[in-house]
Design an enzyme around this catalytic site. Structure first.
Site, short mmCIF file in Angstrom:
data_model
loop_
_atom_site.label_atom_id
_atom_site.label_comp_id
_atom_site.label_asym_id
_atom_site.label_seq_id
_atom_site.Cartn_x
_atom_site.Cartn_y
_atom_site.Cartn_z
N ASN A 135 0.88 -1.17 0.00
CA ASN A 135 0.00 0.00 0.00
C ASN A 135 0.92 1.23 0.00
O ASN A 135 1.49 1.57 1.03
CB ASN A 135 -0.88 -0.05 1.27
CG ASN A 135 -1.71 1.20 1.45
OD1 ASN A 135 -1.80 2.05 0.56
ND2 ASN A 135 -2.32 1.33 2.63
N HIS B 243 -9.50 1.48 4.84
CA HIS B 243 -8.24 1.59 5.57
C HIS B 243 -8.43 2.54 6.75
O HIS B 243 -9.20 3.50 6.66
CB HIS B 243 -7.14 2.12 4.63
CG HIS B 243 -5.78 2.04 5.26
ND1 HIS B 243 -5.34 2.96 6.16
CD2 HIS B 243 -4.79 1.11 5.14
CE1 HIS B 243 -4.12 2.61 6.56
NE2 HIS B 243 -3.77 1.49 5.96
N SER C 61 3.30 -2.51 10.38
CA SER C 61 4.76 -2.61 10.59
C SER C 61 5.34 -3.96 10.18
O SER C 61 6.26 -4.48 10.83
CB SER C 61 5.12 -2.25 12.04
OG SER C 61 4.74 -0.91 12.32
N LYS D 29 0.23 4.26 -0.37
CA LYS D 29 -0.39 5.46 0.24
C LYS D 29 -0.10 6.71 -0.61
O LYS D 29 0.00 6.61 -1.83
CB LYS D 29 0.08 5.63 1.69
CG LYS D 29 -0.12 4.35 2.50
CD LYS D 29 0.05 4.52 3.98
CE LYS D 29 -0.15 3.19 4.69
NZ LYS D 29 -0.11 3.26 6.13
N GLU E 291 -6.76 4.87 7.83
CA GLU E 291 -6.50 6.28 7.52
C GLU E 291 -7.71 6.91 6.83
O GLU E 291 -8.00 8.09 7.02
CB GLU E 291 -5.23 6.39 6.65
CG GLU E 291 -3.99 6.18 7.52
CD GLU E 291 -2.81 5.51 6.82
OE1 GLU E 291 -2.75 5.51 5.59
OE2 GLU E 291 -1.95 4.96 7.55
N GLY F 250 2.53 1.96 10.82
CA GLY F 250 3.54 3.00 10.67
C GLY F 250 4.27 3.34 11.97
O GLY F 250 4.97 4.34 12.05
N GLU G 178 -5.68 -4.86 10.59
CA GLU G 178 -4.61 -3.91 10.83
C GLU G 178 -4.89 -3.15 12.13
O GLU G 178 -5.67 -2.19 12.14
CB GLU G 178 -4.53 -2.89 9.69
CG GLU G 178 -4.24 -3.51 8.35
CD GLU G 178 -3.64 -2.48 7.40
OE1 GLU G 178 -2.49 -2.67 6.99
OE2 GLU G 178 -4.30 -1.47 7.10
P1 PGA Z 1 2.84 0.03 7.74
O1 PGA Z 1 1.37 0.34 7.12
O2 PGA Z 1 3.32 -1.24 7.12
O3 PGA Z 1 3.66 1.24 7.37
O4 PGA Z 1 2.65 -0.11 9.21
C1 PGA Z 1 0.45 -0.70 6.92
C2 PGA Z 1 -0.81 -0.16 6.32
O5 PGA Z 1 -1.22 0.97 6.67
O6 PGA Z 1 -1.44 -0.81 5.47
#
Ligand code: PGA
Length: 256
Positions: free
Chosen positions: A14, A104, A218, A16, A106, A180, A174
């Site tokens: 992803n 997601h 992560s 982003k 976000e 992140g 998630e």
């Molecule tokens: P990350 O993000 O691997 O940077 O933790 C995962 C995601 O948001 O899908």
């Protein structure tokens, strides 16, 4: 030959809101050059990358003939019309997407997306033959107050539409606090939540047990092996580590 194979681990990047067009092009070239050198990687893994929708056409051109799927990071619940700033599932399909990530955290947080809206978007995706990667997961507060399972149960109940089946959805668990942050959920927590999700899917849908459940938060080459051994972990949704060809491919190499 269908390149969707639910027996394989889905390694989904992803991207982003990252990368200039040039950066996106060189990232995808880096990924394809690893795959060309080591086609054995396809044995265990199915690959998906989700760039900015602005870059999708360029990326699908570069990937012509390479079995790496491309996906959107979101889509509208409508097919077309007066929806300023939105991208439809039809548009994603038209430029070569096979998947779309929906709900997601976000999007849920920054755009106040509800699970009901996620279900409507999934219906729009299904109408175009796209596979919806529906994201669920609890916040740190919800986990610490013992509500993680209730929150995820409700998100699953409300986000999965009546059009869903084992072929057209993937669930991504998630935990919001692991995205992140460098903090990965413990193997025990991942195992319990994935078993819980598998049970919920089995109850909700015929064939629900064969739905892929990804872990996200992560994921890196050095934790992917342990995570991939956990029951009901059918792949990963990868943010930060998917922005570098070596670490993205490193995750595929680390699969059990
Ligand atoms: P990350 O993000 O691997 O940077 O933790 C995962 C995601 O948001 O899908």
């Amino acid at each position: 030959m269908s390149i969707v194979d639910r027996q394989k681990t889905l390694v989904a990047g992803n991207w982003k809101m990252n990368n200039s067009l040039n950066e996106a092009r060189s990232l995808v070239s880096g990924i394809t050059s690893h795959l060309e050198k080591d086609p054995e990687l396809y044995k265990n893994a199915e690959f998906l990358i989700c760039p900015s929708p602005l870059h999708v056409s360029n990326i699908t051109e570069i990937l012509d003939g390479v079995p790496v799927h491309v996906g959107g990071q979101d889509c509208s619940f409508e097919n077309n019309g007066a929806h300023t700033g939105d991208v439809s599932a039809e548009m994603l399909k038209d430029v070569g997407c096979r998947y779309v990530v929906l709900g997601h955290s976000e999007r849920r947080q920054e755009h106040s997306e509800s699970s009901v809206l996620v279900a409507q978007k999934s219906i729009a995706a299904h109408a175009q033959g796209l596979i919806a990667v529906i994201c669920v997961g609890e916040t740190l507060d919800e986990r610490e107050s013992g509500k993680a399972f209730d929150v995820v149960a409700r998100q699953l109940q409300e986000s999965i539409p009546s059009t869903a089946n084992a072929e057209n959805i993937v669930i991504a668990y998630e935990p919001v606090w692991a995205i992140g942050t460098g903090k990965v959920a413990s193997p025990d927590d991942v195992e319990k939540m994935h078993a819980f999700i598998a049970d919920a899917l089995k109850e909700k849908l015929d064939n629900g047990l064969t739905i892929r459940i990804l872990y996200g938060g992560s994921v890196k080459p050095d934790n992917a092996n342990a995570l991939s051994k956990i029951d009901h972990v059918g792949g990963f949704l990868i943010g930060g580590a998917s922005l570098n060809a070596d670490s993205y491919i490193g995750i595929a190499r680390a699969l059990a």
